[in-house]
Design a protein around this motif. Sequence first.
Motif, mmCIF file in Angstrom:
data_model
loop_
_atom_site.group_PDB
_atom_site.id
_atom_site.type_symbol
_atom_site.label_atom_id
_atom_site.label_comp_id
_atom_site.label_asym_id
_atom_site.label_seq_id
_atom_site.Cartn_x
_atom_site.Cartn_y
_atom_site.Cartn_z
ATOM 1 N N PRO A 32 -15.321 -9.652 17.452
ATOM 2 C CA PRO A 32 -14.836 -9.376 16.097
ATOM 3 C C PRO A 32 -13.741 -10.359 15.670
ATOM 4 C CG PRO A 32 -13.878 -7.823 17.616
ATOM 5 C CD PRO A 32 -14.872 -8.644 18.408
ATOM 6 N N VAL A 33 -13.760 -10.647 14.392
ATOM 7 C CA VAL A 33 -12.725 -11.487 13.791
ATOM 8 C C VAL A 33 -12.069 -10.652 12.696
ATOM 9 C CG1 VAL A 33 -12.231 -13.606 12.508
ATOM 10 C CG2 VAL A 33 -14.010 -13.596 14.295
ATOM 11 N N ALA A 34 -10.799 -10.373 12.863
ATOM 12 C CA ALA A 34 -10.072 -9.570 11.886
ATOM 13 C C ALA A 34 -9.754 -10.418 10.659
ATOM 14 C CB ALA A 34 -8.792 -9.031 12.504
ATOM 15 N N GLU A 35 -10.061 -9.873 9.517
ATOM 16 C CA GLU A 35 -9.716 -10.533 8.262
ATOM 17 C C GLU A 35 -8.226 -10.343 7.986
ATOM 18 O OE1 GLU A 35 -11.662 -12.296 6.067
ATOM 19 O OE2 GLU A 35 -13.169 -12.199 7.647
ATOM 20 N N PRO A 36 -7.588 -11.299 7.333
ATOM 21 C CA PRO A 36 -6.198 -11.077 6.915
ATOM 22 C C PRO A 36 -6.140 -9.840 6.017
ATOM 23 C CG PRO A 36 -6.816 -13.378 6.599
ATOM 24 C CD PRO A 36 -8.076 -12.629 6.942
ATOM 25 N N MET A 37 -5.070 -9.081 6.125
ATOM 26 C CA MET A 37 -4.979 -7.846 5.347
ATOM 27 C C MET A 37 -4.536 -8.076 3.901
ATOM 28 S SD MET A 37 -1.640 -5.755 6.760
ATOM 29 C CE MET A 37 -1.646 -4.529 5.462
ATOM 30 N N GLY A 38 -4.085 -9.284 3.576
ATOM 31 C CA GLY A 38 -3.656 -9.569 2.208
ATOM 32 C C GLY A 38 -2.421 -8.777 1.834
ATOM 33 N N ARG A 39 -1.422 -8.847 2.673
ATOM 34 C CA ARG A 39 -0.256 -7.969 2.505
ATOM 35 C C ARG A 39 0.432 -8.139 1.155
ATOM 36 N NH1 ARG A 39 4.226 -10.633 6.533
ATOM 37 N NH2 ARG A 39 4.106 -12.671 5.597
ATOM 38 N N CYS B 108 4.868 1.522 2.250
ATOM 39 C CA CYS B 108 3.464 1.376 1.854
ATOM 40 C C CYS B 108 2.776 0.337 2.739
ATOM 41 C CB CYS B 108 3.357 0.957 0.392
ATOM 42 S SG CYS B 108 3.793 2.213 -0.816
ATOM 43 N N HIS B 109 3.463 -0.761 2.970
ATOM 44 C CA HIS B 109 2.917 -1.813 3.827
ATOM 45 C C HIS B 109 2.618 -1.266 5.221
ATOM 46 C CE1 HIS B 109 2.353 -5.600 5.880
ATOM 47 N NE2 HIS B 109 3.402 -5.365 6.643
ATOM 48 N N ASP C 143 -2.245 -2.623 -5.239
ATOM 49 C CA ASP C 143 -2.186 -1.183 -5.005
ATOM 50 C C ASP C 143 -0.958 -0.547 -5.660
ATOM 51 O OD1 ASP C 143 -3.314 1.158 -3.948
ATOM 52 O OD2 ASP C 143 -2.095 1.035 -2.138
ATOM 53 N N GLY C 144 -0.139 -1.357 -6.318
ATOM 54 C CA GLY C 144 1.010 -0.819 -7.040
ATOM 55 C C GLY C 144 1.999 -0.095 -6.144
ATOM 56 N N TYR C 145 2.414 -0.748 -5.070
ATOM 57 C CA TYR C 145 3.331 -0.128 -4.119
ATOM 58 C C TYR C 145 4.563 0.471 -4.806
ATOM 59 C CZ TYR C 145 1.117 -2.115 0.153
ATOM 60 O OH TYR C 145 0.279 -2.434 1.191
ATOM 61 N N LEU C 146 5.117 -0.259 -5.757
ATOM 62 C CA LEU C 146 6.355 0.210 -6.392
ATOM 63 C C LEU C 146 6.158 1.450 -7.264
ATOM 64 C CD1 LEU C 146 8.282 -3.023 -7.411
ATOM 65 C CD2 LEU C 146 9.027 -1.224 -5.851
ATOM 66 N N VAL D 175 12.390 -9.912 -1.492
ATOM 67 C CA VAL D 175 12.434 -8.960 -0.371
ATOM 68 C C VAL D 175 11.929 -7.611 -0.872
ATOM 69 C CG1 VAL D 175 13.928 -7.762 1.274
ATOM 70 C CG2 VAL D 175 14.344 -10.170 0.731
ATOM 71 N N TRP D 176 10.966 -7.065 -0.165
ATOM 72 C CA TRP D 176 10.395 -5.783 -0.575
ATOM 73 C C TRP D 176 11.434 -4.669 -0.576
ATOM 74 C CZ3 TRP D 176 5.317 -5.658 2.757
ATOM 75 C CH2 TRP D 176 4.325 -6.379 2.091
ATOM 76 N N SER D 177 11.177 -3.686 -1.394
ATOM 77 C CA SER D 177 11.991 -2.470 -1.435
ATOM 78 C C SER D 177 11.617 -1.582 -0.248
ATOM 79 C CB SER D 177 11.715 -1.712 -2.737
ATOM 80 O OG SER D 177 10.402 -1.166 -2.703
#
Length: 166
Positions: free
Chosen positions: A78-85, A56-57, A92-95, A48-50
């Motif tokens: 248009p076709v939206a690409e998955p964002m790669g959450r 950040c997400h 991106d080093g969220y933490l 579970v994310w902090s």
Amino acid sequence: MRCAECDFEYDLTTAEQVPVLIARYADQYADLLRGAPEALRRRGTPLVWSPLEYACHMRDVLLVQRERLLAARRSETPVAEPMGRDERADHDGYLQQRPADVARQLRDAAQLFAHALGRLEPKDWERTLTVPYPEVVVRSLRWLAVHTVHELQHHLLDIRRQSGHS
């Protein structure tokens, strides 16, 4: 449609109100990011994310949704690409990000998305794009706006649960 977990109601007639709503949510996230950095980086469980990762997400969701909106205005199919959450959190080093920076960036992302939404003409709200989540389906910009508010509400609840403020 209603989210069973956070009780969000997908009411597409509220799409024009989304710019105001996302600004309010961005302020709530920013307020939560004023907490102690070590607490904001703490995960309740490994899967579970902090609170910082959720913020950040949401910053990135707002930026991605803005790009999807702009793509739907540029193109008929248009076709939206998955964002790669999950990959973003790692790549991106969220933490490792500074909560004050994330709070500012989240507000900026909300303002950018709100501005793009505010420029839609009535006919533009019905423009469509193919979205990859939660399933691959064609959706209107009206849905994209409302879904973004759902994301903001849902993850704010996730953060408050971890912080004991639900």
